[in-house]
Motif scaffolding. Structure first.
Motif, short mmCIF file in Angstrom:
data_model
loop_
_atom_site.label_atom_id
_atom_site.label_comp_id
_atom_site.label_asym_id
_atom_site.label_seq_id
_atom_site.Cartn_x
_atom_site.Cartn_y
_atom_site.Cartn_z
N LYS A 184 4.69 -1.83 -4.03
CA LYS A 184 3.52 -1.40 -3.26
C LYS A 184 2.53 -2.54 -3.08
O LYS A 184 1.91 -2.68 -2.02
N SER A 191 0.59 -6.09 4.88
CA SER A 191 -0.18 -5.34 5.87
C SER A 191 -1.61 -5.85 6.01
O SER A 191 -2.17 -5.85 7.09
N ASP A 216 2.13 4.27 0.53
CA ASP A 216 1.75 2.99 1.12
C ASP A 216 0.71 3.13 2.22
O ASP A 216 -0.22 2.33 2.31
N ASP A 217 0.86 4.13 3.09
CA ASP A 217 -0.08 4.24 4.21
C ASP A 217 -1.49 4.58 3.75
O ASP A 217 -2.48 4.09 4.32
N LEU A 220 -3.16 1.49 2.31
CA LEU A 220 -3.67 0.62 3.36
C LEU A 220 -4.98 1.17 3.93
O LEU A 220 -5.95 0.41 4.14
N ARG A 221 -5.05 2.47 4.17
CA ARG A 221 -6.28 3.08 4.68
C ARG A 221 -7.43 2.89 3.69
O ARG A 221 -8.57 2.61 4.08
N TYR A 241 -4.21 13.37 9.52
CA TYR A 241 -3.07 12.77 8.83
C TYR A 241 -1.82 13.55 9.22
O TYR A 241 -1.41 14.49 8.54
#
Length: 383
Positions: A184, A191, A216-217, A220-221, A241
């Protein structure tokens, strides 16, 4: 008829609808909604075991007692009369007895906790039973009524299936805790494209539990939110989402007693229902909380005005401008049918887990770690 907030059909109609859904999944007609179930249903050793378990899983409702246990007894007596072998009969009875196991584990337990996966695997025992149980769980949930199935449930069931399948196939989890965290970190670094020093400083702010708990998403957010906030004492994000069929609400602020209560109260007053909550504290005392919320009908908040009102309500609640205590006391339940049930609060504490965390904390202190993020930890709230 089972009278509650979720079931729309009598038991017989529910069972017949579940059979119909299973047939459609087997034909590939529901691949968009159920890609995993569609992929595994044709890998089963005995499809008639699955169909019989779907037919019988609620057969004992209304008889008094645990319908899963009573239904397993019915299956044991009935299956031989349909020509099932002793092994098939035992499998059908097990599926009926444990048909709520997968949903209870996925929706009420922390799937980032290795013990959760191992406890589930210990009960399932084989890849075949895992495939059968997933298919049964999917059609059972969807046949309850319209709007009950959503992306959040699909994702959680898929996560549990994949983690359990890895253990059953290899005898252990090939991807250990450290390997998952490293993976991760690498994905996030690609990213973000930050310089090495800045990224290393960011990583050190969070305990291991954060990296294990969040996908992971969302990592990043969160990184973008914290970066954009800079030195601001409060940062709030509310956005649709789609992967979970919900709205993701993220709050980054200084940790203090009563914070979670104020956040949850403000979200409720905005007309939202929390279906998932992951709360974290950084090593420098900041709280980072990720909520998945839906409206009272199980849909995401997707209108800009509603998203803005949700974020503003949280900000007002944290600033004590909203008078949360008085408004919560005056606000009726969003779904009045809940008044039909007398539900007492019940909190269960895992003594072994608490002892393990205490020993880990002592070991860390002895190693010279001065700040471990307080007493907050990842958790999940069910709808």
């Amino acid at each position: 008829m089972q009278f509650d907030m979720y079931h729309h059909y009598t038991v017989d109609e529910h069972s017949i609808r579940a059979i119909g859904l299973l047939a459609r999944i087997e034909k590939g007609e529901l691949q968009a909604d159920h890609p995993l179930a569609t992929a595994i249903v044709n890998q089963l050793v005995s499809r008639r075991v699955l169909y019989m378990s779907v037919l019988l899983h609620d057969i004992a409702k209304g008889r008094g007692g645990d319908h899963s246990v009573l239904g397993a007894d019915v299956a044991t007596k009935l299956c031989p009369r349909f020509g099932f072998t002793a092994a098939e009969t035992e499998t059908v009875a097990w599926l009926v007895r444990r048909h709520l196991l997968m949903s209870a584990t996925a929706f009420k337990r922390d799937l980032s906790d290795y013990k959760t996966i191992m406890d589930f695997v210990e009960a399932v025992q084989s890849p075949e039973r895992l495939r059968l149980l997933l298919a049964l769980t999917v059609v059972d949930i969807r046949a309850v009524g319209p709007g009950v199935w959503n992306g959040w449930k699909r994702q959680l069931l898929g996560d549990l299936y994949e983690a359990a399948e890895e253990v059953l196939r290899l005898g252990h989890k090939q991807s250990g805790r450290r390997e998952k965290i490293d993976a991760k970190h690498e994905a996030l670094a690609v990213s973000l494209d930050w310089d090495a020093a800045r990224f290393a400083t960011y990583l050190r702010r969070f305990p291991e539990s954060y990296w294990i708990a969040e996908p992971d998403d969302i990592l990043l957010r969160n990184a973008h939110l914290i970066s954009d906030a800079g030195d601001k004492p409060l940062a709030i994000s509310a956005e649709v989402y789609p992967a979970r069929g919900a709205t993701l609400v993220t709050v980054h602020t200084a940790d203090h007693p009563g914070l979670f209560y104020r956040l949850a109260g403000a979200i409720h007053l905005a007309g939202a229902s929390i279906i998932d909550a992951r709360i974290h504290t950084t090593r420098d005392g900041m709280a980072l909380d990720n909520f998945l919320v839906q409206d009272p009908f199980g849909r995401p908040f997707d209108e800009p005005a509603r998203l803005k009102r949700l974020a503003q309500g949280i900000e007002d609640g944290l600033a004590n401008r909203a008078h949360i205590d008085e408004r919560l006391a005056a606000r009726p339940l969003a779904r009045t049918r809940a008044d039909a049930f007398a539900i007492e609060a019940n909190v269960l504490i895992d003594g072994e887990e608490l002892s393990a965390r205490r020993e880990a904390l002592r070991a860390a202190v002895r190693a010279g770690v001065r700040s471990l993020g307080g007493s907050r930890s990842s958790t999940r709230a069910r709808p």
